[in-house]
Design an enzyme around this catalytic site. Structure first.
Site, PDB file in Angstrom:
ATOM      1  N   SER A 135       0.830  -1.204   0.000  1.00 29.65           N
ATOM      2  CA  SER A 135       0.000   0.000   0.000  1.00 29.65           C
ATOM      3  C   SER A 135       0.863   1.251   0.000  1.00 29.65           C
ATOM      4  O   SER A 135       1.609   1.510   0.953  1.00 29.65           O
ATOM      5  CB  SER A 135      -0.911   0.017   1.223  1.00 29.65           C
ATOM      6  OG  SER A 135      -1.568   1.267   1.321  1.00 29.65           O
TER       7      SER A 135
ATOM      8  N   HIS B  55      -1.233  -1.526  -4.081  1.00 27.49           N
ATOM      9  CA  HIS B  55      -2.500  -1.124  -3.465  1.00 27.49           C
ATOM     10  C   HIS B  55      -2.541   0.393  -3.367  1.00 27.49           C
ATOM     11  O   HIS B  55      -1.632   1.022  -2.805  1.00 27.49           O
ATOM     12  CB  HIS B  55      -2.618  -1.741  -2.072  1.00 27.49           C
ATOM     13  CG  HIS B  55      -3.984  -1.641  -1.488  1.00 27.49           C
ATOM     14  ND1 HIS B  55      -5.013  -2.490  -1.838  1.00 27.49           N
ATOM     15  CD2 HIS B  55      -4.495  -0.796  -0.561  1.00 27.49           C
ATOM     16  CE1 HIS B  55      -6.099  -2.179  -1.149  1.00 27.49           C
ATOM     17  NE2 HIS B  55      -5.810  -1.149  -0.367  1.00 27.49           N
TER      18      HIS B  55
ATOM     19  N   ASP C  63      -4.841   3.484  -2.126  1.00 27.16           N
ATOM     20  CA  ASP C  63      -5.977   3.877  -1.294  1.00 27.16           C
ATOM     21  C   ASP C  63      -6.429   5.286  -1.640  1.00 27.16           C
ATOM     22  O   ASP C  63      -5.666   6.245  -1.487  1.00 27.16           O
ATOM     23  CB  ASP C  63      -5.592   3.831   0.188  1.00 27.16           C
ATOM     24  CG  ASP C  63      -5.484   2.416   0.715  1.00 27.16           C
ATOM     25  OD1 ASP C  63      -6.440   1.647   0.551  1.00 27.16           O
ATOM     26  OD2 ASP C  63      -4.434   2.082   1.294  1.00 27.16           O
TER      27      ASP C  63
ATOM     28  N   MET D 217      -9.071   8.180  -0.584  1.00 28.18           N
ATOM     29  CA  MET D 217      -9.942   8.556   0.540  1.00 28.18           C
ATOM     30  C   MET D 217     -10.488   9.958   0.325  1.00 28.18           C
ATOM     31  O   MET D 217      -9.747  10.853  -0.081  1.00 28.18           O
ATOM     32  CB  MET D 217      -9.165   8.487   1.852  1.00 28.18           C
ATOM     33  CG  MET D 217      -8.656   7.108   2.195  1.00 28.18           C
ATOM     34  SD  MET D 217      -7.897   7.054   3.825  1.00 28.18           S
ATOM     35  CE  MET D 217      -6.183   6.898   3.397  1.00 28.18           C
TER      36      MET D 217
ATOM     37  N   HIS E 206      -8.341   0.870  -4.170  1.00 25.68           N
ATOM     38  CA  HIS E 206      -9.330   0.745  -3.092  1.00 25.68           C
ATOM     39  C   HIS E 206      -9.923   2.122  -2.850  1.00 25.68           C
ATOM     40  O   HIS E 206      -9.262   3.013  -2.301  1.00 25.68           O
ATOM     41  CB  HIS E 206      -8.616   0.216  -1.846  1.00 25.68           C
ATOM     42  CG  HIS E 206      -9.480   0.102  -0.636  1.00 25.68           C
ATOM     43  ND1 HIS E 206      -8.950  -0.021   0.646  1.00 25.68           N
ATOM     44  CD2 HIS E 206     -10.834   0.095  -0.470  1.00 25.68           C
ATOM     45  CE1 HIS E 206      -9.933  -0.105   1.516  1.00 25.68           C
ATOM     46  NE2 HIS E 206     -11.078  -0.027   0.868  1.00 25.68           N
TER      47      HIS E 206
ATOM     48  N   MET F 150     -12.182   4.453  -0.950  1.00 30.03           N
ATOM     49  CA  MET F 150     -12.923   4.697   0.288  1.00 30.03           C
ATOM     50  C   MET F 150     -13.623   6.035   0.143  1.00 30.03           C
ATOM     51  O   MET F 150     -13.246   7.035   0.762  1.00 30.03           O
ATOM     52  CB  MET F 150     -11.969   4.663   1.486  1.00 30.03           C
ATOM     53  CG  MET F 150     -11.447   3.282   1.794  1.00 30.03           C
ATOM     54  SD  MET F 150     -10.167   3.258   3.078  1.00 30.03           S
ATOM     55  CE  MET F 150      -8.694   3.461   2.071  1.00 30.03           C
TER      56      MET F 150
ATOM     57  N   MET G 191     -11.617  -5.601   5.707  1.00 34.00           N
ATOM     58  CA  MET G 191     -10.768  -4.664   6.432  1.00 34.00           C
ATOM     59  C   MET G 191     -10.461  -5.227   7.821  1.00 34.00           C
ATOM     60  O   MET G 191     -11.372  -5.622   8.550  1.00 34.00           O
ATOM     61  CB  MET G 191     -11.455  -3.306   6.566  1.00 34.00           C
ATOM     62  CG  MET G 191     -11.612  -2.536   5.261  1.00 34.00           C
ATOM     63  SD  MET G 191     -10.035  -2.117   4.465  1.00 34.00           S
ATOM     64  CE  MET G 191      -9.243  -1.110   5.735  1.00 34.00           C
TER      65      MET G 191
ATOM     66  N   ASP H  19      -6.724  -6.084   4.602  1.00 33.15           N
ATOM     67  CA  ASP H  19      -5.994  -4.817   4.622  1.00 33.15           C
ATOM     68  C   ASP H  19      -5.993  -4.273   6.037  1.00 33.15           C
ATOM     69  O   ASP H  19      -7.041  -3.968   6.594  1.00 33.15           O
ATOM     70  CB  ASP H  19      -6.681  -3.838   3.669  1.00 33.15           C
ATOM     71  CG  ASP H  19      -5.986  -2.482   3.589  1.00 33.15           C
ATOM     72  OD1 ASP H  19      -4.981  -2.274   4.289  1.00 33.15           O
ATOM     73  OD2 ASP H  19      -6.464  -1.640   2.807  1.00 33.15           O
TER      74      ASP H  19
END
Length: 218
Positions: A7, A32, A34, A36, A65, A67, A136, A174
């Site tokens: 990540s 990965h 992320d 957000m 991913h 979010m 998660m 994760d």
């Protein structure tokens, strides 16, 4: 097959390109990413321009991913930026089917994720339509948290449901993974492991090698 997905949330962004090269050269199969939004989760990370820039420089599998609230609004755009898989949160939308179809029609693999407090059965109706379930193992939104042991049973139950239905669905976890505890989610049935601090803090290549050695022996 067990897959390591480092990540970049834990990377040094001053040296991001070089560190991604180290990850890839060390044998990690996924990256990965992320995203957000500061709404679905408290933190804000990065978005489409970063993914677009990285895609120009590497062909590693982008495990994106998101979010974000109402992921159906942007799912296809993340694919256009270079995502190979887009994983969205079940809790973030009332339009799960629409989101799945948007990602699939844009040409990427589909992942669906649940927070630690969400009952694992919530993803079961969607198993036949996704490529991966992300469990998660920390509260989403912040790096550096400890692995939540209460999530291990959720991993087992997802894997059991996948096997009972004879599906080819990956189970990803994760949060809080270290070289010392990576065997716990693997034994429970996870086969895609996200690791942030465990990869990017210290010697990246050595960290990747150690994590992947544990994954091979598990």
């Amino acid at each position: 097959m067990n897959i390591l997905s480092p990540s970049i949330l834990a990377a040094d962004f001053w040296q991001l390109g070089r560190q991604i090269e180290q990850v890839q050269c060390s044998g990690a199969q996924y990256l990965h990413i992320d995203v957000m939004d500061g709404i679905f989760v408290p933190s804000i990370s990065f978005g489409m321009p970063v993914i677009t820039s990285l895609r120009k420089r590497t062909d590693i599998f982008f495990d994106v991913h998101i979010m974000i609230q109402q992921p159906e609004r942007y799912a296809a755009q993340f694919v256009a930026c270079g995502a190979d898989m887009v994983t969205f949160h079940l809790e973030a939308t009332e339009h799960v089917q629409e989101t799945i179809e948007a990602i699939r029609q844009a040409g990427a693999r589909v992942g669906i994720s649940i927070k630690p407090d969400t009952p694992v059965e919530a993803v079961f109706p969607w198993l036949e339509q996704v490529d991966m379930v992300l469990v998660m193992t920390v509260q989403p939104g912040f790096g550096g948290q400890k692995y939540m042991d209460c999530c291990t049973e959720k991993i087992r139950r997802v894997r059991s449901a996948v096997m009972e239905r004879k599906l080819q669905v990956d189970v990803e976890i994760d949060g809080g993974v270290t070289v010392d505890n990576i065997g716990i989610p693997l034994a429970a049935g996870a086969n895609v492991i996200v690791a942030g601090s465990a990869v990017f803090h210290g010697d990246i290549q050595d960290n990747v090698h150690k994590l992947m050695a544990q994954m091979t022996s598990s």
